[in-house]
Enzyme design. Structure first.
Site, PDB file in Angstrom:
ATOM      1  N   GLN A  70      -3.209   7.364  -2.927  1.00  0.00           N
ATOM      2  CA  GLN A  70      -3.312   7.514  -1.473  1.00  0.00           C
ATOM      3  C   GLN A  70      -2.499   8.746  -1.067  1.00  0.00           C
ATOM      4  OE1 GLN A  70      -2.245   3.820   0.517  1.00  0.00           O
ATOM      5  NE2 GLN A  70      -4.229   3.708   1.510  1.00  0.00           N
TER       6      GLN A  70
ATOM      7  N   ARG B  20     -15.148  -2.998  11.147  1.00  0.00           N
ATOM      8  CA  ARG B  20     -14.914  -2.722   9.727  1.00  0.00           C
ATOM      9  C   ARG B  20     -16.099  -1.967   9.120  1.00  0.00           C
ATOM     10  NH1 ARG B  20     -10.145  -3.040   7.272  1.00  0.00           N
ATOM     11  NH2 ARG B  20     -11.304  -3.346   5.346  1.00  0.00           N
TER      12      ARG B  20
ATOM     13  N   GLU C  90      -3.802  -2.578  14.581  1.00  0.00           N
ATOM     14  CA  GLU C  90      -4.026  -1.613  13.500  1.00  0.00           C
ATOM     15  C   GLU C  90      -4.578  -0.286  14.039  1.00  0.00           C
ATOM     16  OE1 GLU C  90      -6.677  -3.156  10.534  1.00  0.00           O
ATOM     17  OE2 GLU C  90      -6.375  -1.467   9.168  1.00  0.00           O
TER      18      GLU C  90
ATOM     19  N   GLY D  37      -7.413   7.753   2.655  1.00  0.00           N
ATOM     20  CA  GLY D  37      -6.768   6.992   3.734  1.00  0.00           C
ATOM     21  C   GLY D  37      -7.706   6.784   4.912  1.00  0.00           C
TER      22      GLY D  37
ATOM     23  N   TRP E  61       0.694   4.636   1.148  1.00  0.00           N
ATOM     24  CA  TRP E  61       1.133   5.440   2.303  1.00  0.00           C
ATOM     25  C   TRP E  61       1.700   4.559   3.403  1.00  0.00           C
ATOM     26  CZ3 TRP E  61      -2.544   8.798   5.818  1.00  0.00           C
ATOM     27  CH2 TRP E  61      -3.653   8.087   6.244  1.00  0.00           C
TER      28      TRP E  61
ATOM     29  N   ASP F 137     -10.813   5.689   5.416  1.00  0.00           N
ATOM     30  CA  ASP F 137     -11.777   5.001   4.558  1.00  0.00           C
ATOM     31  C   ASP F 137     -13.264   5.191   4.864  1.00  0.00           C
ATOM     32  OD1 ASP F 137      -9.344   4.035   3.745  1.00  0.00           O
ATOM     33  OD2 ASP F 137      -9.848   1.923   3.985  1.00  0.00           O
TER      34      ASP F 137
ATOM     35  N   TYR G 177     -12.913   1.264  12.873  1.00  0.00           N
ATOM     36  CA  TYR G 177     -11.990   1.661  11.799  1.00  0.00           C
ATOM     37  C   TYR G 177     -11.729   3.174  11.842  1.00  0.00           C
ATOM     38  CZ  TYR G 177     -10.004   0.172   7.193  1.00  0.00           C
ATOM     39  OH  TYR G 177      -9.204  -0.146   6.133  1.00  0.00           O
TER      40      TYR G 177
ATOM     41  N   TYR H 285      -7.697 -11.046  -0.171  1.00  0.00           N
ATOM     42  CA  TYR H 285      -8.124  -9.645  -0.144  1.00  0.00           C
ATOM     43  C   TYR H 285      -9.155  -9.366  -1.231  1.00  0.00           C
ATOM     44  CZ  TYR H 285      -7.978  -4.557  -0.216  1.00  0.00           C
ATOM     45  OH  TYR H 285      -8.327  -3.234  -0.170  1.00  0.00           O
TER      46      TYR H 285
ATOM     47  N   TRP I 187       0.862  -1.190   0.000  1.00  0.00           N
ATOM     48  CA  TRP I 187       0.000   0.000   0.000  1.00  0.00           C
ATOM     49  C   TRP I 187       0.891   1.230   0.000  1.00  0.00           C
ATOM     50  CZ3 TRP I 187      -2.746  -4.261   0.930  1.00  0.00           C
ATOM     51  CH2 TRP I 187      -4.133  -4.241   0.795  1.00  0.00           C
TER      52      TRP I 187
END
Ligand code: DGY
Length: 434
Positions: free
Chosen positions: A107, A201, A401, A167, A35, A169, A357, A81, A33
């Site tokens: 991004q 999510r 994360e 970024g 960034w 999302d 998220y 994914y 990815w």
């Protein structure tokens, strides 16, 4: 608390791939990815400078003919994914790089300031400067792409056409845009929710919107002018543009270190002046005392404060009177004693969700940006609070994360969410403890 330096290095090394790039997290994010690659390189530079350089050069090899650097480069085949390369079909674009299947979106532009940070960290400055000399024009062409193809009004601000380009999302600020759309209910199999609790999510209906925006871009073969004319999502994002301005500043500093003064540096200076003026005119909301997003499609500001509102502190953007107001907004909304800094969305707003998220959790990369921002502004106490909170969260919960901003949680299994052994959490931890 016990330092987790060795663990951080192990996370990065175990996510490092034979193709010369680092995945953000096993299973959940199995490619490179954009960034992420930048933040990861900063962490790698603290113990393996060659891998840090490779991370960047691998990403830049995937650059498109028009200078675009894609948001995901599908270096390998894996079906863990969704949506993968068969969905994005970058080969629909004449500009795509045929050797590197990718998405057709971008991004946030981090590479300029990442290269500057790598030079600060490197012990062999001469070697790093030589590496930067080989890569710098590619990053310049990426900025030229933004100012040429992503600035519809030629006002110095680059638009994004997809929430994944921001970024951030599934931030609640996009909800207002989703309300202007009514995409079909697509049939697809989510893969992210096989790795992470669906509560943490985006929802399936949100994914319909995300996929629909990609279908529109595909219909126009990823041609920027057509996307700008037809995409229902067309936004000037303060985080994205602040990082572009910060990276302009870094590119200029690095060209100067290389003794280069040419048309490119002249252009950078012109873009920079225009961008800073437009940023303060279009993205400042006096009612909120903060920078906000601007919805270009519907010609109005989006009235929400998020962690992106404070990214301009990291760049040469904020004039003194706005600094006072911005700092006050931050203290009132984001720095309560019962919260870790910094929630990703206004914790006093009813759209705030501390687990889901980008609707509220703390993200280490945003903390890193805002920490450097307050430091640059001379607000050392606030800067240190953000740094300490970031370190505390990681030492308490590990390299997750994202993190729950609430200090007191009803349930002890809560606190940190999303993917495990997340690369940029490890990478920026190594940078923050220095
Ligand atoms: C995802 O799949 O959620 C990624 O953040 C997209 O970039």
């Amino acid at each position: 608390m016990v330092r987790r330096v060795n663990e951080a290095k192990e996370v990065l090394l175990s996510n490092y791939q034979p193709g010369g790039f680092t995945i953000p997290s096993k299973g959940l994010y199995p490619f490179q990815w954009k960034w992420d690659a930048g933040f990861i390189a900063i962490g790698l530079a603290h113990f393996d400078i060659e891998k840090a350089k490779t991370e960047i050069s691998t990403l830049l090899k995937a650059q498109w003919k028009n200078g675009m650097i894609p948001h995901i480069v599908f270096h390998t085949d894996t079906d863990t994914y969704f949506p993968g390369k068969d969905f994005h079909q970058s080969n629909l674009s004449k500009q795509a790089n045929p050797d590197y299947p990718s998405t057709g979106m971008v991004q946030p532009p981090v590479l300029g300031f990442v290269l500057e940070r790598l030079l600060e960290i490197a012990t062999d400055k001469k070697d790093m400067l030589a590496f930067i000399g080989e890569q710098l024009d590619k990053v310049y062409y990426n900025h030229e792409y933004f100012y040429t193809h992503r600035d519809v009004n030629q006002e110095g601000l680059a638009y994004i056409y997809h929430n994944w380009e921001s970024g951030t999302d599934n931030s609640p600020m996009w909800d207002a845009i989703w309300e202007t759309m009514d995409p079909p209910h697509y049939k697809f199999e989510r893969r992210d929710t096989t790795h992470v609790d669906p509560e943490q999510r985006p929802t399936n209906r949100e994914y319909d919107h995300y996929l629909h925006l990609i279908e529109i871009a595909k219909k126009y073969h990823y041609e920027d002018a057509k996307i700008a004319a037809h995409s229902p999502f067309l936004v000037l994002d303060p985080l994205f543009n602040a990082l572009l301005i910060k990276s302009n500043e870094s590119l200029l500093a690095l060209y100067q270190k290389l003794g280069i003064d040419n048309q490119k540096t002249k252009n950078l200076k012109q873009w920079q002046e225009k961008a800073i003026n437009a940023f303060n005119k279009k993205l400042w909301s006096p009612t909120h005392g903060a920078y906000v997003h601007y919805d270009l499609r519907n010609q109005k500001q989006l009235p929400y404060i998020s962690s992106s509102s404070f990214a301009p502190l990291f760049a040469p953007i904020v004039p003194p009177e706005k600094l006072v107001a911005l700092n006050q907004t931050f203290q009132e909304k984001f720095s309560a004693a019962n919260l870790y800094c910094c929630a990703s969305f206004d914790p006093t707003h009813n759209g705030f969700n501390p687990k889901r998220y980008w609707r509220g959790p703390v993200w280490i990369n945003m903390n890193w940006i805002i920490y450097h921002g307050f430091k640059r502004a001379g607000a050392i106490q606030t800067a240190n609070r953000i740094k300490e909170d970031s370190i505390t969260l990681i030492e308490k919960y590990g390299f997750k994360e994202y993190f729950d901003p609430r200090k007191k949680l009803e349930n002890t299994t809560e606190g940190a969410y999303g993917g495990d052994n997340f690369s940029w959490s490890a990478a920026l931890y190594l940078d923050l403890i220095k």
